[in-house]
Design a protein around this motif. Structure first.
Motif: not given
Length: 197
Positions: A30-32, A109-120, A21-28
């Motif tokens: 977006g991460y925000a 993966m792009r969404a995850l890369a951005v989230e990594i910047l703000v989530d230690p 569900a997470a994969l499907d939704l982020v594709g539909e």
């Protein structure tokens, strides 16, 4: 083989549904706009079930991406080593280009890369499970090339890893231009010109 207890099977089925569900939704959406509520609704699971297993939507997405790659390359304990470093690096970077151009991988993966910047916490988990093991594989391959005198003995291999893989990651993350096999080949050829000494 001992059959799994029903509760364990239900938990595994629920976990799989949440990750899908997470994969499907982020594709539909977006991460925000991705939310734990939305994932729960799509998966037919309770929010508390998700929070019991993951601390954030970023953590759910990370495990979903890890699920996609599970068991794909059981033999890929090392990078290719045919004795031709340039050809081997081109093979690896071309495969990376193909993966980063695959929408089911690239947007999460792009969404995850951005989230990594703000989530230690997520950043530490990613470093431990993905980044550091992959860096070790890259270093081992370059170290073998250095021992075979295919690279200059004085070069810093940590810097060499960044020089080889960094441009690809940067172009992909910042959408600076098309990711192509030709671009990957150019990176390898240009960097190796300097690293060979």
């Amino acid at each position: 083989m001992t059959p799994q207890p029903k509760a364990a099977r239900r938990s595994q089925t629920s976990r799989q549904a949440i990750l899908n569900a997470a994969l499907d939704l982020v594709g539909e959406v977006g991460y925000a706009r991705l939310s734990i509520e939305g994932i729960a609704a799509r998966a037919g699971a309770g929010k508390q079930t998700i929070y019991r297993w993951w601390p954030s939507k970023g953590a759910v997405l990370f495990d979903a991406l890890m699920m996609l790659t599970e068991g794909q390359d059981e033999e890929a304990a090392e990078l290719p080593d045919t004795g031709d470093l340039e050809a081997d690096l081109k093979t690896v970077l071309r495969a990376t280009v193909d993966e980063l151009n695959e929408p089911r991988y690239s947007e999460p993966m792009r969404a995850l890369a951005v989230e990594i910047l703000v989530d230690p916490v997520l950043a530490a988990d990613f470093t431990e499970r993905v980044d550091q093991p992959m860096k070790e594989l890259k270093l081992r391959r370059l170290r073998k090339a250095q021992e075979a005198k295919q690279l200059a003995p004085e070069i810093d291999l940590d810097v060499a890893v960044e020089l080889i893989w960094g441009p690809l990651r940067s172009r992909w993350l910042h959408r600076e231009g098309p990711l192509t096999h030709e671009y990957a080949d150019t990176i390898v050829e240009t960097v190796l010109t300097g690293l060979r000494g």
